[in-house]
Design an enzyme around this catalytic site. Structure first.
Site, PDB file in Angstrom:
ATOM      1  N   SER A  36       0.790  -1.118   0.000  1.00 38.64           N
ATOM      2  CA  SER A  36       0.002  -0.101  -0.096  1.00 38.64           C
ATOM      3  C   SER A  36       0.903   1.196  -0.178  1.00 38.64           C
ATOM      4  O   SER A  36       2.239   1.204   0.298  1.00 38.64           O
ATOM      5  CB  SER A  36      -0.911   0.131   1.263  1.00 38.64           C
ATOM      6  OG  SER A  36      -0.381  -0.142   2.248  1.00 38.64           O
ATOM      7  N   GLU A  81       1.189   5.690   0.843  1.00 33.24           N
ATOM      8  CA  GLU A  81       0.714   6.865   1.286  1.00 33.24           C
ATOM      9  C   GLU A  81       1.162   7.967   0.397  1.00 33.24           C
ATOM     10  O   GLU A  81       2.367   8.193   0.143  1.00 33.24           O
ATOM     11  CB  GLU A  81       1.207   6.860   2.858  1.00 33.24           C
ATOM     12  CG  GLU A  81       0.670   8.142   3.470  1.00 33.24           C
ATOM     13  CD  GLU A  81       0.954   7.968   4.794  1.00 33.24           C
ATOM     14  OE1 GLU A  81       0.857   7.295   5.652  1.00 33.24           O
ATOM     15  OE2 GLU A  81       1.739   8.970   5.315  1.00 33.24           O
ATOM     16  N   THR A  92      -2.504  11.803   3.518  1.00 30.45           N
ATOM     17  CA  THR A  92      -2.548  12.246   4.943  1.00 30.45           C
ATOM     18  C   THR A  92      -3.402  13.415   4.989  1.00 30.45           C
ATOM     19  O   THR A  92      -4.043  14.143   4.076  1.00 30.45           O
ATOM     20  CB  THR A  92      -1.183  12.702   5.098  1.00 30.45           C
ATOM     21  OG1 THR A  92      -0.742  13.688   4.264  1.00 30.45           O
ATOM     22  CG2 THR A  92      -0.233  11.490   4.910  1.00 30.45           C
ATOM     23  N   GLY A 138      -3.258  12.809  15.852  1.00 27.41           N
ATOM     24  CA  GLY A 138      -2.477  13.825  15.174  1.00 27.41           C
ATOM     25  C   GLY A 138      -1.407  14.670  15.986  1.00 27.41           C
ATOM     26  O   GLY A 138      -1.715  14.675  17.287  1.00 27.41           O
ATOM     27  N   ASP A 139      -0.729  15.513  15.238  1.00 22.75           N
ATOM     28  CA  ASP A 139       0.308  16.449  16.238  1.00 22.75           C
ATOM     29  C   ASP A 139      -0.272  17.663  16.205  1.00 22.75           C
ATOM     30  O   ASP A 139      -1.068  18.029  15.161  1.00 22.75           O
ATOM     31  CB  ASP A 139       1.406  16.235  15.346  1.00 22.75           C
ATOM     32  CG  ASP A 139       1.972  14.972  15.224  1.00 22.75           C
ATOM     33  OD1 ASP A 139       2.098  14.119  16.382  1.00 22.75           O
ATOM     34  OD2 ASP A 139       2.682  14.379  14.241  1.00 22.75           O
ATOM     35  N   ALA A 160     -10.768  12.961  22.128  1.00 24.91           N
ATOM     36  CA  ALA A 160      -9.648  12.942  23.013  1.00 24.91           C
ATOM     37  C   ALA A 160      -8.544  12.349  22.615  1.00 24.91           C
ATOM     38  O   ALA A 160      -7.426  12.887  22.856  1.00 24.91           O
ATOM     39  CB  ALA A 160     -10.093  12.341  24.511  1.00 24.91           C
ATOM     40  N   LYS A 181      -6.768   1.156  20.882  1.00 28.10           N
ATOM     41  CA  LYS A 181      -7.267   1.474  19.586  1.00 28.10           C
ATOM     42  C   LYS A 181      -7.835   0.403  18.685  1.00 28.10           C
ATOM     43  O   LYS A 181      -8.971   0.411  18.297  1.00 28.10           O
ATOM     44  CB  LYS A 181      -6.354   2.183  18.895  1.00 28.10           C
ATOM     45  CG  LYS A 181      -5.655   3.485  19.369  1.00 28.10           C
ATOM     46  CD  LYS A 181      -4.585   4.234  18.577  1.00 28.10           C
ATOM     47  CE  LYS A 181      -3.339   3.645  18.541  1.00 28.10           C
ATOM     48  NZ  LYS A 181      -2.337   4.396  17.973  1.00 28.10           N
ATOM     49  N   GLN A 240      16.239  15.537   5.893  1.00 26.11           N
ATOM     50  CA  GLN A 240      14.718  15.705   5.833  1.00 26.11           C
ATOM     51  C   GLN A 240      14.196  14.284   6.780  1.00 26.11           C
ATOM     52  O   GLN A 240      13.349  14.474   7.798  1.00 26.11           O
ATOM     53  CB  GLN A 240      13.980  15.553   4.732  1.00 26.11           C
ATOM     54  CG  GLN A 240      12.660  15.558   4.779  1.00 26.11           C
ATOM     55  CD  GLN A 240      12.078  15.541   3.190  1.00 26.11           C
ATOM     56  OE1 GLN A 240      12.253  14.349   2.551  1.00 26.11           O
ATOM     57  NE2 GLN A 240      10.965  16.275   2.895  1.00 26.11           N
ATOM     58  N   PHE A 255      12.226  13.997  10.298  1.00 26.08           N
ATOM     59  CA  PHE A 255      10.916  13.274  10.522  1.00 26.08           C
ATOM     60  C   PHE A 255      11.251  12.386  11.900  1.00 26.08           C
ATOM     61  O   PHE A 255      10.496  11.996  12.856  1.00 26.08           O
ATOM     62  CB  PHE A 255      10.675  12.471   9.322  1.00 26.08           C
ATOM     63  CG  PHE A 255      10.080  13.031   8.271  1.00 26.08           C
ATOM     64  CD1 PHE A 255       9.635  14.492   8.276  1.00 26.08           C
ATOM     65  CD2 PHE A 255      10.342  12.752   6.792  1.00 26.08           C
ATOM     66  CE1 PHE A 255       9.294  15.191   7.357  1.00 26.08           C
ATOM     67  CE2 PHE A 255       9.807  13.421   5.719  1.00 26.08           C
ATOM     68  CZ  PHE A 255       9.265  14.799   5.905  1.00 26.08           C
ATOM     69  N   HIS A 302       3.675  -0.990   3.777  1.00 23.45           N
ATOM     70  CA  HIS A 302       3.014   0.202   3.493  1.00 23.45           C
ATOM     71  C   HIS A 302       4.124   1.327   3.331  1.00 23.45           C
ATOM     72  O   HIS A 302       5.130   1.478   4.249  1.00 23.45           O
ATOM     73  CB  HIS A 302       2.491   0.782   4.769  1.00 23.45           C
ATOM     74  CG  HIS A 302       1.653   2.113   4.665  1.00 23.45           C
ATOM     75  ND1 HIS A 302       0.394   2.127   3.671  1.00 23.45           N
ATOM     76  CD2 HIS A 302       1.769   3.376   4.925  1.00 23.45           C
ATOM     77  CE1 HIS A 302       0.077   3.231   3.680  1.00 23.45           C
ATOM     78  NE2 HIS A 302       0.791   4.113   4.391  1.00 23.45           N
TER      79      HIS A 302
END
Length: 314
Positions: free
Chosen positions: A31, A33, A64, A124-125, A141, A183, A230, A234, A284
């Site tokens: 897959s 992204e 994303t 999320g950030d 939450a 989760k 870069q 990350f 992925h």
């Protein structure tokens, strides 16, 4: 008399036994992204990458999503277009950042109406780099809360994040795996890991997850590295370690982008080969909207164009 070290003997044995990728038969799922484009040039680059990778028949492609209305709109437009104009199954990222439950629920409803059946649900950030996450008043939450909310609305396929080297905000690995379990228990289908550069890191994590009673699919996230600076940025944000040997491999290649790509493809493909040898059959790829590296790696792993995907894309 020349003395041959044990590592040299090991490498010689491997080299003599079989070519590097001879035992990888393409019996795996992949897959990809992407991120939503901000300009017309970036949009053209994205769609070139999508069309290049589409014939490989990925199980899904994800897009994303960040905080802020414009990014959400670009994500929705990109996901809807993939779903509408390609043979691919599009997965949309959703986060808890800077939105109420009602706003996020509406986004999910819009995706369902557009034919999107797969959500990548993330906490999320924070929009401000380095800030501590705080849930929005009236919002979800955390990721487990978001998964539960999505599961109540529609029978979405839901993927969540996992961290082989532990989330930077987690107290320890046990707490990190407990959060993953929450989760999955809330209704998630699988977990996709943050990128890593050591197969052993993934295998240790997989063993720890299994020991915690988690049976859901854990898909390794693969980031082919062509820009070390870069990638270091990350990695610092997500707790991934960059080994010294990787730094050394990229030394002196700043002005040689083609050579960097060759090195990047080789590193990532070799790691995938070792993961495959350890029983991993799904990967992925974080493409950064460029197809060349992911396509080359898939080719080395034996993943070839699917006839039906080629026909659908024609």
């Amino acid at each position: 008399m020349t003395t041959i070290s044990v590592p040299q003997l090991e490498e010689a044995r491997r080299a003599l036994e079989a070519p590097l990728f001879a035992d990888v038969g393409g019996d795996m799922e992949v897959s990809f992204e992407f991120f939503p484009p901000k300009t017309e040039k970036m949009d053209a680059q994205l769609w070139d990458a999508i069309r290049t990778l589409e014939p490989l028949g990925p199980r899904f492609v994800s897009v994303t999503y960040g905080a802020g209305g414009s990014t959400r709109e670009r994500t929705h437009a990109t996901v809807a277009r993939i779903q509408r104009e390609t043979s691919l199954a599009a997965a949309a990222h959703l986060t808890c950042v800077e939105a109420t439950r009602e706003e996020i629920d509406q986004v999910a409803e819009d995706y369902w109406a557009a034919g999107v059946r797969h959500i990548v649900a993330l906490r999320g950030d924070p929009p401000t780099l380095g800030a501590k996450f705080a849930s929005h008043p009236g919002g979800y939450a955390n990721a487990a809360d978001l998964v539960a909310g999505l599961a109540k609305r529609h029978p979405f396929e839901i993927s969540v994040a996992a961290y082989p080297e532990c989330h930077p905000e987690s107290v320890d690995t046990v707490g990190d795996i407990d959060n993953l379990k929450r989760k999955l228990d809330a209704g998630a289908t699988r977990a996709i890991t943050q990128f890593f550069f050591s197969p052993e890191a993934f295998f240790r994590f997989r063993d720890a997850v299994a020991a915690a009673g988690i049976t859901a699919e854990i898909v390794p996230g693969i980031l082919p590295v062509s820009n070390v600076a870069q990638t270091r940025k990350f990695a610092g944000l997500c707790g991934a370690a960059i080994p010294d040997w990787m730094d050394r491999l990229f030394e002196g290649l700043d002005d040689h982008p083609a050579a960097r790509q060759l090195v990047a493809a080789t590193i990532a493909a070799e790691m995938c080969r070792r993961l495959y040898a350890g029983g991993v059959k799904s990967f992925h790829f974080y493409t950064l909207n460029r197809a060349e590296l992911a396509f080359a790696i898939c080719h080395m792993l034996g993943v070839r164009a699917k006839p039906q995907a080629v026909v659908a894309a024609a």
